[in-house]
Design a protein around this motif. Structure first.
Motif, PDB file in Angstrom:
ATOM      1  N   CYS A  54      68.487  49.685  48.092  1.00  0.00           N
ATOM      2  CA  CYS A  54      69.134  49.966  49.369  1.00  0.00           C
ATOM      3  C   CYS A  54      68.123  50.245  50.475  1.00  0.00           C
ATOM      4  O   CYS A  54      67.120  50.914  50.259  1.00  0.00           O
ATOM      5  N   CYS A  92      70.821  49.892  55.608  1.00  0.00           N
ATOM      6  CA  CYS A  92      71.132  49.000  56.738  1.00  0.00           C
ATOM      7  C   CYS A  92      72.542  49.192  57.281  1.00  0.00           C
ATOM      8  O   CYS A  92      72.885  48.696  58.333  1.00  0.00           O
ATOM      9  N   ARG A  93      73.359  49.888  56.551  1.00  0.00           N
ATOM     10  CA  ARG A  93      74.716  50.255  56.984  1.00  0.00           C
ATOM     11  C   ARG A  93      75.717  49.102  57.020  1.00  0.00           C
ATOM     12  O   ARG A  93      76.806  49.256  57.574  1.00  0.00           O
ATOM     13  N   CYS A  99      77.374  47.981  54.500  1.00  0.00           N
ATOM     14  CA  CYS A  99      78.498  48.399  53.662  1.00  0.00           C
ATOM     15  C   CYS A  99      79.417  49.337  54.426  1.00  0.00           C
ATOM     16  O   CYS A  99      80.644  49.230  54.360  1.00  0.00           O
ATOM     17  N   CYS A 109      76.767  43.291  51.213  1.00  0.00           N
ATOM     18  CA  CYS A 109      75.468  43.968  51.132  1.00  0.00           C
ATOM     19  C   CYS A 109      74.356  42.930  50.995  1.00  0.00           C
ATOM     20  O   CYS A 109      74.384  42.105  50.091  1.00  0.00           O
ATOM     21  N   THR A 125      71.307  43.189  50.036  1.00  0.00           N
ATOM     22  CA  THR A 125      70.316  43.357  48.966  1.00  0.00           C
ATOM     23  C   THR A 125      70.933  43.472  47.583  1.00  0.00           C
ATOM     24  O   THR A 125      70.214  43.515  46.590  1.00  0.00           O
TER      25      THR A 125
HETATM   26  S1  SF4 Z   1      74.655  47.292  52.686  1.00  0.00           S
HETATM   27 FE1  SF4 Z   1      73.456  47.519  50.833  1.00  0.00          FE
HETATM   28  S2  SF4 Z   1      71.370  47.831  51.545  1.00  0.00           S
HETATM   29 FE2  SF4 Z   1      72.693  48.146  53.315  1.00  0.00          FE
HETATM   30  S3  SF4 Z   1      73.062  50.367  53.304  1.00  0.00           S
HETATM   31 FE3  SF4 Z   1      74.719  49.444  52.147  1.00  0.00          FE
HETATM   32  S4  SF4 Z   1      74.043  49.489  50.043  1.00  0.00           S
HETATM   33 FE4  SF4 Z   1      72.258  49.841  51.300  1.00  0.00          FE
END
Ligand code: SF4
Ligand code: SF4
Ligand code: SF4
Lengths: 292, 168, 363
Positions: free
Chosen positions: A169, A172-173, A175, A212, A214
């Motif tokens: 993670c 990056c927000r 999610c 997400c 990643t």
């Molecule tokens: S989208 Fe993935 S990488 Fe980005 S904050 Fe959420 S869990 Fe972390």
């Protein structure tokens, strides 16, 4: 301990009907155990001692629910089925929603899920029966209850409780943005990000995992979402995503996904390649290397 | 039924004039968009739809952002062809077409409770879905005036509890 | 002497909360009907304007869990119309498969409730157990028994590999003979016929006037199936896919049930046809497409009939206005025709026969 005949009555306070349909499956299909046990489904709320309540409690349902509650004889047990009964879930903050349920009635067991599997609903009812037995023998606060139906399993692809791999993670927000029921909250302090997933607000849709970038957040096939009321706010997945300190300028920064770097540079030594340099300093270093 | 045919059928009857446009969806299905200059002409449209054995599918409303009043769009179906008819009202009233097309019944009642737009001549006065604890015209607010504007949302309250009880 | 009778809003015979106030004569024949709605009104048309386009993929799915796939599907069609996105053929095929699987499960649930209310427990259990095969299939392929989360703006989130296609076909092989057997039993079972034939009649003229759609229309001899009348998605490209709908003239509870059997068996045929000839290629265009300002109206055929979405956008991340009309919204008014003059004891069964989706209707 006194034996009781559980008498179940279901109240729908504005559900999308997913939970009610699955309740019917749990009640009538043999493999979910309830159909073959000595649970009675009563026609009138006044005869019930176990209420199954679904839905986020709409404005119009409120007075009717309150009225129904006055007809019950104590002790009785309340099992809230579905995420929206527990926390209003995806419908929270609408003008027409007056829930969640525990504003108006003492809930004993919560079954999160959207909808929960009939297996979870059956487990919720079974736990509700245990709480009822405890109440009858004079217990005030329900004692922890172990899983009752341990023979249930879920396919690997079942979208169950969400989990997070903090190594992947980057905070990056994405999610948080795509989550339809504000089940994810990402906070930031000097140390890094704190990523929270509150399971009782989650509608198990998998949107976060899908978007997400990643692959840090993912669904497991766990359907262990039947919890006593005292766990309502503590059933949370918390993960720390620490900043790193730049070895060059000393600034705190968020490195790119550690887990992903490991994947894309399999032949390199990731640690060396990324020796704790913030992106600003790396740019400067690269610039010097090329032009100096 | 051809869309052109419908257009011809209303041409001479619409007193206030209208704009007409044909549209095609991604799969080639044609539909008509009609914008009435005078909202009263919706009665003529309804009668024509009835003559073709069509039905009112639903009606959409919204409060206009740039000018006063509301836009109302009726969606009709004649044997699989969609006819969308747009009209404006400045004084929160429209002529009910439910006496002509009963299929418009609920759609117009919703316009009343959600946007406080009164369908004059509608046979039914009761609320449909909106509880009496909520003022009519609730969708006129761009940001719901209820809980949200008091500063704390239910989401804030619940997440505060999570923060309190979740010790890590 | 007139007697006043109320049913609901909470009752085991009602899947969803609704409140009937009836008046009946000595023979328990209903002389007056009043139905109070709004128990499931959640203010969703306001909520969708507060959530972004990605969140609304999931929120629309929670309009109703029985036709949960049709909502995001139709919503996506509206967005794609505004954005001018052409969805890959493979995605169109995947959308149709998901939709028809849902149709089978949804219709079977309604039939289970019918036999439950008719106190025909053997038929009810057999119907529920047949439906369980579809539920298992959904859970394995899409991850949930009700909410599939299959759609994406510009395509689908899921794909099918050889193994999954095999699983679909195997499931259909198990289910199809059971369905044919059930169809036969529903048609001929004396006990069920006694309870349903001639009950809750909706004459064709009333059906046309009220504007009913779906199996309710088909039970009264009207075909306005959107897949046939205004075909979309793969139904538009492959005319052979479009269903050969079952029309019945009787207009009673039994006829509507049998029209649903027609839909179910056609759905099975459609799924087989699609997987036998899957288009190759991508399953979506862009994960998060840009959505410009615009306006669109689109329709699909949900298990209960015509579903229509109106969407207005302004180039921002959220819809300005979104409205949808579900089949029950208009089918509901037909209830009054069906119930008036019928018996009090038939009310919940007549209600069930329009396969009411109150959560869809009240939003
Ligand atoms: S989208 Fe993935 S990488 Fe980005 S904050 Fe959420 S869990 Fe972390
Ligand atoms: S928890 Fe989910 S499935 Fe259950 S009623 Fe609420 S929205 Fe529907
Ligand atoms: S699965 Fe993810 S996106 Fe969906 S509600 Fe749960 S946390 Fe939010």
């Amino acid at each position: 301990m006194s034996k009781v005949v559980p008498k179940v009555f279901r109240i729908n306070t504005g559900s999308c009907n997913g939970c009610d349909v699955e309740f019917v499956a749990a009640a009538f299909v043999d493999k979910f155990h309830i159909a073959t046990s000595d649970v009675e489904f009563v026609d009138d709320v006044k005869d019930a001692n176990l209420l199954v309540i679904t839905g986020p409690l709409t404005a119009r349902s409120e007075s009717f629910l309150k009225n129904a509650l006055t007809k019950l004889k104590k002790p009785f047990t309340v099992v809230g089925v579905g995420t929206c009964s527990v926390s209003c879930g995806i419908f929270r903050d609408s003008y027409a929603i007056n829930g969640p349920l525990d504003k108006f009635v003492d809930v004993d067991v919560n079954v999160a899920g959207c909808p929960p599997r009939p297996e979870s609903i059956a487990e919720g009812i079974a736990k509700g029966i245990k709480v009822l037995e405890q109440k009858l023998s004079g217990e005030v606060t329900p004692k922890t209850i172990d899983t009752i139906f341990s023979d249930f399993s879920a396919p690997a692809s079942f979208r169950g409780r969400m989990d997070l791999n903090p190594d992947m993670c980057t905070g990056c927000r994405t999610c948080e943005t795509v989550c339809p029921s504000t089940a994810i909250k990402i906070e930031e302090n000097e140390e890094g990000f704190i990523h929270n997933i509150w399971h009782n607000s989650c509608c198990y849709c998998g949107n976060c995992a899908y978007f997400c970038p990643t692959g840090a957040i993912f669904s497991t096939n766990s359907f262990d979402t039947v919890k006593l009321q005292n766990e309502k706010f503590s059933d949370v997945n918390v993960a720390n995503i620490p900043f790193e300190e730049c070895s060059c300028c000393g600034e705190k920064y968020m490195p790119p996904s550690r887990g992903l770097l490991g994947k894309s540079y399999v032949h390199d030594d990731v640690n060396k390649l990324n020796t704790n340099i913030c992106s600003k300093c790396r740019k400067e270093a690269n610039f010097k290397r090329m032009y100096a | 039924m051809k869309i052109e045919e419908f257009n011809n059928a209303i041409k001479t009857k619409i007193a206030g004039g209208y704009l007409f446009r044909e549209d095609k969806d991604n799969y080639g299905n044609l539909s008509a968009w009609i914008t009435l200059q005078d909202k009263k002409d919706i009665e003529t449209i309804a009668k024509t739809v009835k003559a073709y054995k069509g039905r009112c599918v639903v009606a959409t409303g919204y409060k206009n952002e740039d000018k006063e009043g509301h836009t109302v769009i009726y969606h009709f179906d004649i044997d699989g062809t969609l006819i969308n008819v747009e009209l404006f009202t400045e004084n929160e009233t429209i002529v009910s077409i439910t006496p002509i097309l009963p299929s418009a019944n609920w759609a117009e009642r919703e316009l009343r409770e959600m946007y406080a737009v009164e369908p004059i001549g509608h046979p039914n006065k009761d609320r449909l879905f909106l509880d009496y604890s909520i003022a009519k015209g609730v969708l006129n607010e761009y940001i719901s005036l209820s809980k949200m504007q008091l500063g704390v949302s239910d989401t804030d309250i619940l997440w505060n509890n999570v923060k309190k009880e979740c010790k890590v | 002497m007139t007697q006043k009778i109320t049913i609901g809003p909470f009752s085991p015979e009602l899947e969803e909360s609704v409140y009937f106030k009836l008046e009946a004569d000595e023979e328990r024949t209903i002389t007056h009907v009043e139905i109070i709605n709004g128990f499931i009104h959640r203010g969703m048309e306001s909520l969708v304007t507060k959530k972004n386009f990605m969140q609304n993929l999931i929120l629309t799915e929670r309009v109703c869990s029985l036709c949960s796939n049709n909502h995001p599907f139709t919503y996506a069609l509206a967005v794609e119309k505004i954005a001018g996105i052409k969805v890959p053929m493979r995605a169109e095929a995947l959308r149709v498969i998901a939709d028809e699987v849902k149709r089978v499960a949804s219709d079977l649930f309604n039939l289970s409730m019918l036999t439950h209310l008719a106190h025909n427990h053997e038929l009810m259990r057999d119907t529920m157990n047949t439906r369980e095969h579809m539920q298992d299939l959904k859970e394995i392929i899409w991850g949930n028994r009700m909410d599939m989360s299959a759609n994406l703006l510009s395509g689908t989130k899921y794909d099918l590999d050889e193994r999954k296609i095999k699983l679909i076909l195997e499931t259909l092989d198990i289910v199809e003979p059971k369905l044919r057997d059930l169809q036969e039993r529903y048609e001929t079972d004396e006990q069920l016929r006694k309870k349903t034939v001639g009950v809750g009649v909706l004459p064709k003229e009333d059906a046309l006037e009220i504007g009913v759609t779906g199996p309710v229309a088909r039970g009264s001899g009207i075909n306005n199936d959107v897949r046939v009348k205004a075909p979309y998605s793969l139904y538009a490209y492959r005319p052979k896919l479009r269903p050969k709908v079952t029309l019945r003239e009787e207009g009673d509870v039994h006829a509507r049930a049998m029209a649903r059997f027609g839909d179910i068996l056609e759905a099975v045929r459609i799924i087989r046809d699609v997987v036998a000839d899957m288009p190759e290629g991508d399953t979506y265009v862009e994960k998060r497409p840009h959505i410009p300002a615009g306006e669109a109206v689109v329709r699909t055929e949900a298990p209960r009939g015509e579903l229509i979405y109106y969407l207005k956008t302004d180039g921002s991340q959220k819809p300005v206005r979104m409205r949808w009309k579900v089949p029950t919204f208009t089918n509901w008014e037909a209830l009054k025709v069906m119930i008036l003059g019928d018996k009090v004891d038939n009310v919940t069964m007549i209600l069930n026969s329009i396969d009411p989706c109150i959560s869809c209707t009240e939003r």
